[in-house]
Design a protein around this motif. Structure first.
Motif, PDB file in Angstrom:
ATOM      1  N   SER A  11       0.860  -1.167   0.000  1.00 18.09           N
ATOM      2  CA  SER A  11       0.000   0.000   0.000  1.00 18.09           C
ATOM      3  C   SER A  11       0.905   1.228   0.000  1.00 18.09           C
ATOM      4  O   SER A  11       1.710   1.408   0.907  1.00 18.09           O
ATOM      5  CB  SER A  11      -0.897  -0.012   1.236  1.00 18.09           C
ATOM      6  N   ARG A  12       0.758   2.063  -1.022  1.00 25.99           N
ATOM      7  CA  ARG A  12       1.645   3.216  -1.171  1.00 25.99           C
ATOM      8  C   ARG A  12       0.843   4.484  -1.417  1.00 25.99           C
ATOM      9  O   ARG A  12      -0.163   4.470  -2.115  1.00 25.99           O
ATOM     10  CB  ARG A  12       2.592   3.018  -2.354  1.00 25.99           C
ATOM     11  N   GLY A  13       1.306   5.569  -0.859  1.00 28.02           N
ATOM     12  CA  GLY A  13       0.733   6.881  -1.139  1.00 28.02           C
ATOM     13  C   GLY A  13       1.316   7.419  -2.433  1.00 28.02           C
ATOM     14  O   GLY A  13       2.536   7.510  -2.567  1.00 28.02           O
ATOM     15  N   ARG A  14       0.475   7.758  -3.381  1.00 30.14           N
ATOM     16  CA  ARG A  14       0.930   8.252  -4.677  1.00 30.14           C
ATOM     17  C   ARG A  14       0.150   9.499  -5.070  1.00 30.14           C
ATOM     18  O   ARG A  14      -0.986   9.703  -4.661  1.00 30.14           O
ATOM     19  CB  ARG A  14       0.732   7.194  -5.769  1.00 30.14           C
ATOM     20  N   ALA A  15       0.780  10.324  -5.904  1.00 36.08           N
ATOM     21  CA  ALA A  15       0.141  11.516  -6.459  1.00 36.08           C
ATOM     22  C   ALA A  15       0.162  11.411  -7.975  1.00 36.08           C
ATOM     23  O   ALA A  15       1.094  10.854  -8.553  1.00 36.08           O
ATOM     24  CB  ALA A  15       0.875  12.773  -6.014  1.00 36.08           C
ATOM     25  N   ASP A  16      -0.867  11.945  -8.619  1.00 32.16           N
ATOM     26  CA  ASP A  16      -0.876  12.038 -10.082  1.00 32.16           C
ATOM     27  C   ASP A  16      -0.171  13.334 -10.461  1.00 32.16           C
ATOM     28  O   ASP A  16      -0.677  14.420 -10.203  1.00 32.16           O
ATOM     29  CB  ASP A  16      -2.304  12.029 -10.626  1.00 32.16           C
ATOM     30  N   GLY A  17       0.996  13.227 -11.038  1.00 33.22           N
ATOM     31  CA  GLY A  17       1.766  14.416 -11.392  1.00 33.22           C
ATOM     32  C   GLY A  17       2.739  14.793 -10.292  1.00 33.22           C
ATOM     33  O   GLY A  17       3.307  13.937  -9.617  1.00 33.22           O
ATOM     34  N   ASP A  18       2.912  16.091 -10.084  1.00 32.03           N
ATOM     35  CA  ASP A  18       3.875  16.608  -9.111  1.00 32.03           C
ATOM     36  C   ASP A  18       3.511  16.190  -7.687  1.00 32.03           C
ATOM     37  O   ASP A  18       2.375  16.341  -7.244  1.00 32.03           O
ATOM     38  CB  ASP A  18       3.943  18.128  -9.206  1.00 32.03           C
ATOM     39  N   TRP A  19       4.490  15.668  -6.957  1.00 29.61           N
ATOM     40  CA  TRP A  19       4.273  15.133  -5.602  1.00 29.61           C
ATOM     41  C   TRP A  19       3.780  16.198  -4.632  1.00 29.61           C
ATOM     42  O   TRP A  19       2.932  15.946  -3.780  1.00 29.61           O
ATOM     43  CB  TRP A  19       5.581  14.514  -5.096  1.00 29.61           C
ATOM     44  N   TYR A  20       4.268  17.408  -4.733  1.00 26.67           N
ATOM     45  CA  TYR A  20       3.986  18.437  -3.730  1.00 26.67           C
ATOM     46  C   TYR A  20       2.703  19.211  -3.989  1.00 26.67           C
ATOM     47  O   TYR A  20       2.099  19.730  -3.052  1.00 26.67           O
ATOM     48  CB  TYR A  20       5.172  19.399  -3.636  1.00 26.67           C
ATOM     49  N   SER A  21       2.250  19.303  -5.228  1.00 24.59           N
ATOM     50  CA  SER A  21       1.092  20.157  -5.508  1.00 24.59           C
ATOM     51  C   SER A  21      -0.184  19.390  -5.871  1.00 24.59           C
ATOM     52  O   SER A  21      -1.235  20.000  -6.005  1.00 24.59           O
ATOM     53  CB  SER A  21       1.428  21.134  -6.640  1.00 24.59           C
ATOM     54  N   ASN A  22      -0.129  18.071  -6.020  1.00 25.49           N
ATOM     55  CA  ASN A  22      -1.314  17.294  -6.386  1.00 25.49           C
ATOM     56  C   ASN A  22      -1.809  16.464  -5.209  1.00 25.49           C
ATOM     57  O   ASN A  22      -1.029  16.085  -4.331  1.00 25.49           O
ATOM     58  CB  ASN A  22      -0.994  16.359  -7.557  1.00 25.49           C
ATOM     59  N   SER A  25      -3.339   9.719  -2.929  1.00 24.24           N
ATOM     60  CA  SER A  25      -4.270   8.635  -2.607  1.00 24.24           C
ATOM     61  C   SER A  25      -3.455   7.371  -2.356  1.00 24.24           C
ATOM     62  O   SER A  25      -2.326   7.238  -2.822  1.00 24.24           O
ATOM     63  CB  SER A  25      -5.268   8.410  -3.749  1.00 24.24           C
ATOM     64  N   GLN A  26      -4.026   6.453  -1.586  1.00 24.46           N
ATOM     65  CA  GLN A  26      -3.385   5.172  -1.329  1.00 24.46           C
ATOM     66  C   GLN A  26      -3.678   4.246  -2.498  1.00 24.46           C
ATOM     67  O   GLN A  26      -4.806   4.161  -2.968  1.00 24.46           O
ATOM     68  CB  GLN A  26      -3.914   4.549  -0.031  1.00 24.46           C
ATOM     69  N   ARG A  27      -2.654   3.548  -2.955  1.00 25.19           N
ATOM     70  CA  ARG A  27      -2.798   2.618  -4.072  1.00 25.19           C
ATOM     71  C   ARG A  27      -2.203   1.277  -3.701  1.00 25.19           C
ATOM     72  O   ARG A  27      -1.185   1.206  -3.022  1.00 25.19           O
ATOM     73  CB  ARG A  27      -2.095   3.163  -5.311  1.00 25.19           C
ATOM     74  N   LEU A  28      -2.836   0.224  -4.169  1.00 25.31           N
ATOM     75  CA  LEU A  28      -2.333  -1.124  -3.980  1.00 25.31           C
ATOM     76  C   LEU A  28      -1.457  -1.458  -5.182  1.00 25.31           C
ATOM     77  O   LEU A  28      -1.942  -1.533  -6.305  1.00 25.31           O
ATOM     78  CB  LEU A  28      -3.483  -2.127  -3.859  1.00 25.31           C
ATOM     79  N   GLU A  29      -0.158  -1.636  -4.932  1.00 22.72           N
ATOM     80  CA  GLU A  29       0.779  -1.943  -6.006  1.00 22.72           C
ATOM     81  C   GLU A  29       1.162  -3.409  -5.905  1.00 22.72           C
ATOM     82  O   GLU A  29       1.691  -3.850  -4.896  1.00 22.72           O
ATOM     83  CB  GLU A  29       2.016  -1.060  -5.899  1.00 22.72           C
ATOM     84  N   ILE A  30       0.866  -4.165  -6.959  1.00 23.94           N
ATOM     85  CA  ILE A  30       1.128  -5.593  -6.973  1.00 23.94           C
ATOM     86  C   ILE A  30       2.519  -5.834  -7.541  1.00 23.94           C
ATOM     87  O   ILE A  30       2.858  -5.337  -8.610  1.00 23.94           O
ATOM     88  CB  ILE A  30       0.059  -6.337  -7.794  1.00 23.94           C
ATOM     89  N   GLY A  31       3.326  -6.574  -6.797  1.00 22.03           N
ATOM     90  CA  GLY A  31       4.708  -6.832  -7.182  1.00 22.03           C
ATOM     91  C   GLY A  31       4.840  -7.974  -8.169  1.00 22.03           C
ATOM     92  O   GLY A  31       3.935  -8.787  -8.337  1.00 22.03           O
ATOM     93  N   VAL A  32       5.968  -8.016  -8.820  1.00 18.34           N
ATOM     94  CA  VAL A  32       6.254  -9.092  -9.765  1.00 18.34           C
ATOM     95  C   VAL A  32       7.442  -9.934  -9.320  1.00 18.34           C
ATOM     96  O   VAL A  32       7.721 -10.966  -9.890  1.00 18.34           O
ATOM     97  CB  VAL A  32       6.515  -8.539 -11.191  1.00 18.34           C
TER      98      VAL A  32
END
Length: 52
Positions: A11-22, A25-32
């Motif tokens: 579970s990772r916190g991600r931003a769409d675009g620039d990290w500081y101004s957008n 949301s939490q996203r589930l990232e599935i590993g390989v």
């Protein structure tokens, strides 16, 4: 007989675009690979168990 598939995820916190101004949301990232964890964050590692 049902097959069981186990994968790593995190579970990772991600931003769409620039990290500081957008908004973030939490996203589930599935590993390989073997692990999908960050060594400095102990609580983000999980596994997914899929019964097929």
């Amino acid at each position: 007989m049902a097959a069981i598939r186990i994968r790593t995820c995190a579970s990772r916190g991600r931003a769409d675009g620039d990290w500081y101004s957008n908004p973030h949301s939490q996203r589930l990232e599935i590993g390989v690979g073997i692990s999908n964890a960050i060594s400095s964050i102990a609580k983000d590692f999980m596994i997914i168990i899929n019964y097929e």
